[in-house]
Design an enzyme around this catalytic site. Structure first.
Site, PDB file in Angstrom:
ATOM      1  N   GLY A 121      64.395  52.364  72.328  1.00  0.00           N
ATOM      2  CA  GLY A 121      65.684  52.626  71.726  1.00  0.00           C
ATOM      3  C   GLY A 121      66.444  51.337  71.447  1.00  0.00           C
ATOM      4  O   GLY A 121      65.860  50.302  71.124  1.00  0.00           O
ATOM      5  N   SER A 122      67.754  51.401  71.606  1.00  0.00           N
ATOM      6  CA  SER A 122      68.603  50.283  71.189  1.00  0.00           C
ATOM      7  C   SER A 122      68.477  49.036  72.052  1.00  0.00           C
ATOM      8  O   SER A 122      68.994  47.980  71.668  1.00  0.00           O
ATOM      9  CB  SER A 122      70.066  50.729  71.155  1.00  0.00           C
ATOM     10  N   THR A 123      67.829  49.117  73.206  1.00  0.00           N
ATOM     11  CA  THR A 123      67.590  47.886  73.976  1.00  0.00           C
ATOM     12  C   THR A 123      66.724  46.923  73.175  1.00  0.00           C
ATOM     13  O   THR A 123      66.799  45.709  73.368  1.00  0.00           O
ATOM     14  CB  THR A 123      66.927  48.175  75.336  1.00  0.00           C
TER      15      THR A 123
ATOM     16  N   LYS B 231      67.124  46.163  70.214  1.00  0.00           N
ATOM     17  CA  LYS B 231      67.955  45.436  69.253  1.00  0.00           C
ATOM     18  C   LYS B 231      68.179  43.980  69.659  1.00  0.00           C
ATOM     19  O   LYS B 231      68.452  43.135  68.795  1.00  0.00           O
ATOM     20  CB  LYS B 231      69.285  46.154  69.058  1.00  0.00           C
TER      21      LYS B 231
END
Length: 486
Positions: free
Chosen positions: A217-219, A221
């Site tokens: 997920g957004s980790t 990013k």
């Protein structure tokens, strides 16, 4: 000598030669393989007759052998029950030792390791009983207990690392199990315990910290931001980047939206630091389009994706798919599509950023001692796995991750008087199920003492970073506080 007798003599000589060659192969070439066979009960009984070495955490045995009055002579026990089960594994006559250090460090614990050869020869000469080596772990018992308590009844994993050395300070996986029934000398009881464990749908035997493979997920990013900074797509945390409500993806009619359906800034623009604070999908999807799949994959590889690691247990390989087309690259840039990773790998990402861009090789064994406490293997020198990013890029990423905690979605990881760097994540997986909640972090932000990764399965909220910030961040905070004494 007549011909029949000569032929018989040649045949007998050939048979003796064959017998000699076969016995030599069995005794030498195949000895190790045959000895390791699960069906070789004689070999297993012989190993049970030895005192197996202990596994030590903080000076206390978390796995040890105690004398008993039966044919096995020693019973393997696990005084902490579930707390260290995924680290120790179990040693069982009826089941074997398929998991954990009981398997990965078996040659040391059993006394068969090459490092113990001199000791074995001495034992043979003196008539002393051979015993296994004691293995001391890098785990901090206070940190392990904090991680276990903070994760609680949630299904998932926590990993804490020393960013400067790669030493594993805590490794917890839930649900867990009690290894003691599996090690029982009551073979019926042990077999029943194994059947119950191996057929449990929640897979409590699985060490999710190193064998659980999840979309990050957004980790992820932070890796996309690292690639953009290293490649010059952006220059610093204040660089202007696109942030529309939806990103128009090429080659498809499906667009990439933000979770709240809004633009991330006025005029569909924002700064890189603000994009990370609010976890703006369209910003990082746009960066993924600019970079392309191969640059994303190459940057992830510098953090350890694609490496086959052993700590000494084997770690599942994290991966970013090859040959990504443009929309797939945009999805990968926000940690979706087919990007997969372990909690240990994401702890390494956080640790590498905190350690000025240098990712250290993780390890679990601090030292090995013989039965008479002679040091066989001392604390290993830290080994750099790679320089994932420059010090300048690491410094920029650190500022951005501190802002995530101070001003963004990671507020619940705050620790009074300490600058905490972090990133939330919400990872979509099976349709119809809640997303996984993630949080990665390190503290203090300057000169960090600990890096943490937390994943809580099905702990997120669809379409929101709330899960990572509300569910996973407090778990990471508890672990960091245990290390920092706060």
């Amino acid at each position: 000598m007549n011909t029949p007798i000569r032929r018989l003599s040649i045949l007998i000589a050939a048979l003796f030669t064959t017998l000699l060659v076969a016995s030599t192969i069995v005794q030498f070439a195949q000895a190790k393989t045959l000895g390791a066979m699960a069906s070789n009960k004689r070999s297993l009984l012989d190993s049970y007759a030895r005192e197996r070495g202990s596994i030590i955490v903080g000076g206390q045995a978390v796995a040890k052998s105690v004398p008993v009055q039966d044919q096995y002579r020693f019973l393997r026990t696990y005084p902490q029950n579930k707390l260290y089960a995924h680290l120790t594994g179990f040693y069982s006559y009826s089941v074997g030792a398929p998991y954990g250090l009981e398997h990965a460090a078996d040659d040391l614990l059993s006394g068969d390791a090459d490092q113990l050869f001199v000791r074995r020869v001495t034992d043979l000469i003196t008539g002393r009983k051979t015993a296994g080596a004691t293995v001391e772990l890098t785990i901090d018992p206070k940190v392990q207990a904090a991680a276990d308590q903070a994760l609680g009844a949630s299904k998932g994993a926590v990993v804490a690392l020393d960013p400067k050395t790669g030493a594993i300070l805590a490794m917890v996986s839930h649900p867990s199990y009690d290894p003691n029934p599996l090690a029982s000398h009551d073979l019926t009881k042990a077999a029943k315990a194994w059947k119950t464990l191996s057929t449990d749908a929640d897979k409590p035997y699985l060490n999710r910290a190193i064998s659980g493979i999840y979309p990050p997920g957004s980790t992820f990013k932070v890796i996309t931001a690292a690639a953009a900074l290293e490649d010059g797509v952006v220059s610093d945390e204040n660089s202007k980047v696109p942030g529309p409500a939806q990103l128009d993806l090429p080659l498809t009619t499906t667009n990439l939206p933000n979770e709240d359906g809004r633009a991330c800034g006025p005029n569909n623009e924002t700064t890189l630091i603000h994009a990370l604070e609010i976890s703006c999908n369209t910003t990082f999807g746009s960066l993924g389009l600019d970079l392309g799949g191969e640059k994303l994959r190459a940057q992830a590889a510098k953090f350890g994706f694609g490496d086959s690691l052993q700590i000494p247990m084997r770690v599942s390989t994290s991966s970013v798919p090859a040959d990504l087309n443009a929309p797939q690259a945009a999805q990968a840039a926000i940690g979706q599509y087919d990007v997969r990773t372990t909690p240990l790998q994401m702890a390494m990402v956080a640790a590498g950023i905190g350690n000025k861009g240098s990712v250290m090789t993780p390890y679990l064994i601090q030292s090995v001692r013989s039965a008479n406490l002679d040091i066989i293997q001392s604390a290993p020198d830290p080994v750099e796995l790679s320089q994932a990013v420059s010090e300048q890029t690491a410094s920029i990423l650190t500022k951005m991750m501190v802002s995530v905690v101070d001003n963004g979605s990671g507020a619940r990881a705050r620790i009074a008087g300490v600058d905490v760097a972090g990133k939330t994540g919400t990872a979509q997986h099976d349709p119809g199920k809640p997303p996984h909640a993630w949080f990665i972090s390190f503290a203090p932000a300057v000169d960090p003492k600990v890096a943490v990764a937390v994943v809580v399965e099905d702990g997120g909220v669809t379409g929101s970073e709330i899960g990572g910030g509300r569910v996973a961040a407090p778990i990471a905070r508890a672990v960091m506080q245990a290390v920092l004494g706060r």
